[in-house]
Design an enzyme around this catalytic site. Structure first.
Site, PDB file in Angstrom:
ATOM      1  N   ASN A  62       0.867  -1.177   0.000  1.00 48.61           N
ATOM      2  CA  ASN A  62       0.000   0.000   0.000  1.00 48.61           C
ATOM      3  C   ASN A  62       0.905   1.229   0.000  1.00 48.61           C
ATOM      4  OD1 ASN A  62      -1.713   2.098   0.523  1.00 48.61           O
ATOM      5  ND2 ASN A  62      -2.498   1.302   2.465  1.00 48.61           N
ATOM      6  N   GLU A  89      -5.205  -4.784  10.646  1.00 47.17           N
ATOM      7  CA  GLU A  89      -4.209  -3.730  10.810  1.00 47.17           C
ATOM      8  C   GLU A  89      -4.484  -2.976  12.110  1.00 47.17           C
ATOM      9  OE1 GLU A  89      -2.398  -2.847   6.666  1.00 47.17           O
ATOM     10  OE2 GLU A  89      -3.924  -1.355   7.107  1.00 47.17           O
ATOM     11  N   GLY A 128       2.523   2.482  10.719  1.00 45.65           N
ATOM     12  CA  GLY A 128       3.426   3.609  10.521  1.00 45.65           C
ATOM     13  C   GLY A 128       4.141   4.049  11.786  1.00 45.65           C
ATOM     14  N   GLU A 151      -6.803   4.591   7.818  1.00 44.90           N
ATOM     15  CA  GLU A 151      -6.674   6.022   7.523  1.00 44.90           C
ATOM     16  C   GLU A 151      -7.961   6.563   6.895  1.00 44.90           C
ATOM     17  OE1 GLU A 151      -2.989   5.345   5.499  1.00 44.90           O
ATOM     18  OE2 GLU A 151      -2.202   4.728   7.439  1.00 44.90           O
ATOM     19  N   HIS A 156      -9.597   1.054   5.014  1.00 47.14           N
ATOM     20  CA  HIS A 156      -8.289   1.236   5.650  1.00 47.14           C
ATOM     21  C   HIS A 156      -8.438   2.155   6.867  1.00 47.14           C
ATOM     22  CE1 HIS A 156      -4.144   2.424   6.328  1.00 47.14           C
ATOM     23  NE2 HIS A 156      -3.827   1.293   5.716  1.00 47.14           N
ATOM     24  N   LYS A 181       0.059   4.274  -0.226  1.00 49.28           N
ATOM     25  CA  LYS A 181      -0.576   5.435   0.412  1.00 49.28           C
ATOM     26  C   LYS A 181      -0.377   6.697  -0.450  1.00 49.28           C
ATOM     27  CE  LYS A 181      -0.154   3.118   4.793  1.00 49.28           C
ATOM     28  NZ  LYS A 181      -0.120   3.177   6.228  1.00 49.28           N
ATOM     29  N   SER A 220       3.624  -1.957  10.304  1.00 43.94           N
ATOM     30  CA  SER A 220       5.084  -1.991  10.488  1.00 43.94           C
ATOM     31  C   SER A 220       5.716  -3.331  10.109  1.00 43.94           C
ATOM     32  CB  SER A 220       5.459  -1.582  11.917  1.00 43.94           C
ATOM     33  OG  SER A 220       5.017  -0.257  12.174  1.00 43.94           O
TER      34      SER A 220
HETATM   35  P1  13P Z   1       3.034   0.504   7.638  1.00 41.91           P
HETATM   36  O1  13P Z   1       3.586  -0.807   7.087  1.00 41.91           O
HETATM   37  O2  13P Z   1       3.732   1.702   7.128  1.00 41.91           O
HETATM   38  O3  13P Z   1       2.923   0.426   9.131  1.00 41.91           O
HETATM   39  O4  13P Z   1       1.535   0.617   7.072  1.00 41.91           O
HETATM   40  C1  13P Z   1       0.668  -0.449   7.189  1.00 41.91           C
HETATM   41  C2  13P Z   1      -0.558  -0.166   6.397  1.00 41.91           C
HETATM   42  O5  13P Z   1      -1.335   0.689   6.753  1.00 41.91           O
HETATM   43  C3  13P Z   1      -0.765  -0.935   5.171  1.00 41.91           C
HETATM   44  O6  13P Z   1      -2.036  -0.724   4.644  1.00 41.91           O
END
Ligand code: 13P
Length: 254
Positions: free
Chosen positions: A10, A168, A174, A98, A96, A12, A214
């Site tokens: 992803n 997640e 992140g 976010e 997601h 983002k 992560s």
């Molecule tokens: P990170 O791997 O940067 O923690 O992000 C995970 C994520 O949100 C994947 O969709």
């Protein structure tokens, strides 16, 4: 029963079209004959066409990061399932964290998106996960169970290939803090049980449940080695072709 793991990247809101193209070119070289694992990259919408052109003919699939549930109309800034499909996507990330927590997406909207994605032949990668305060209050299963119940309400599937779940935990996204393999496995086992109750054992065993939060080359083996972790949804570490490839190699070896 052998499991075919799925590794998603992803990206983002990172990478301009030319940066995305450069990353895709590098991945194409590194993953030219990738086998025994499904690889999906999810670039931002404006990058999808450039990436599609580059990965055509490889085993790398493309996913959207989000979509709207209406077919078309006056919805400025939104993207439909047909648009993603026509641009070359096979998958779409839905719900997601976010989207939920930065943009206020609700379980009901997520459910409508999953329904629409399935009706258009896109595989939804349906994300669930609890916040830190919810975990600390012992509410992880309530939160994740509620998200699954609302998100999958009324949704029938006749094949496990049609749906991917991503667990997640919000506190691990992140942040550099990964759920321990045991913490992740515990929630994945709960999700498997939930899926068994609604879809029956045969289908539930085959639905891929990804872990995200992560994930990096250093922890991928241990996470992917858990019995109910069938893949990873990788954010930060998927931006770099070397680290994303290393995680895919882990998936091939577990
Ligand atoms: P990170 O791997 O940067 O923690 O992000 C995970 C994520 O949100 C994947 O969709």
């Amino acid at each position: 029963m052998s499991r075919r793991l799925i590794i998603g990247g992803n990206w983002k809101m990172y990478k301009t079209p030319s940066e995305a193209a450069a990353t895709a070119k590098s991945l194409k070289v590194k993953l030219i004959n990738v086998e025994n694992v499904d690889v999906v990259v999810c670039p931002t919408a404006i990058d999808i066409l450039a990436v599609r052109e580059i990965v055509a003919g490889t085993n790398i699939k493309i996913g959207g990061q989000n979509m709207y549930y209406q077919d078309e109309g006056a919805f400025t800034g939104e993207i439909s399932a047909d648009m993603l499909k026509d641009a070359g996507c096979d998958y779409v990330v839905v719900g997601h964290s976010e989207r939920r927590h930065v943009f206020g997406e609700t379980d009901d909207e997520i459910n409508k998106k999953i329904v629409k994605a399935l009706s258009k032949g896109l595989v939804p990668i349906f994300c669930v996960g609890e916040k830190l305060e919810e975990r600390n209050a012992g509410k992880t299963e309530d939160v994740v169970g509620g998200q699954l119940k609302e998100g999958l309400a009324g949704i029938e599937i006749n094949s496990a290939e049609k749906l991917v779940i991503a667990y997640e935990p919000v506190w691990a996204i992140g942040t550099g803090v990964t759920a321990s393999p045991e913490q992740a496995e515990e929630v994945h086992r709960f999700i498997r049980k939930f899926l068994t109750d609604i879809y029956g054992n045969a289908l539930a065993q085959q639905i891929r449940i990804q872990y995200g939060g992560s994930v990096k080359p250093a922890n991928a083996d241990e996470l992917l080695g858990q019995p109910n972790i069938d893949g990873a949804l990788v954010g930060g570490a998927s931006l770099d072709p070397d680290s994303f490839t290393a995680i895919i190699k882990s998936a091939q070896s577990v």
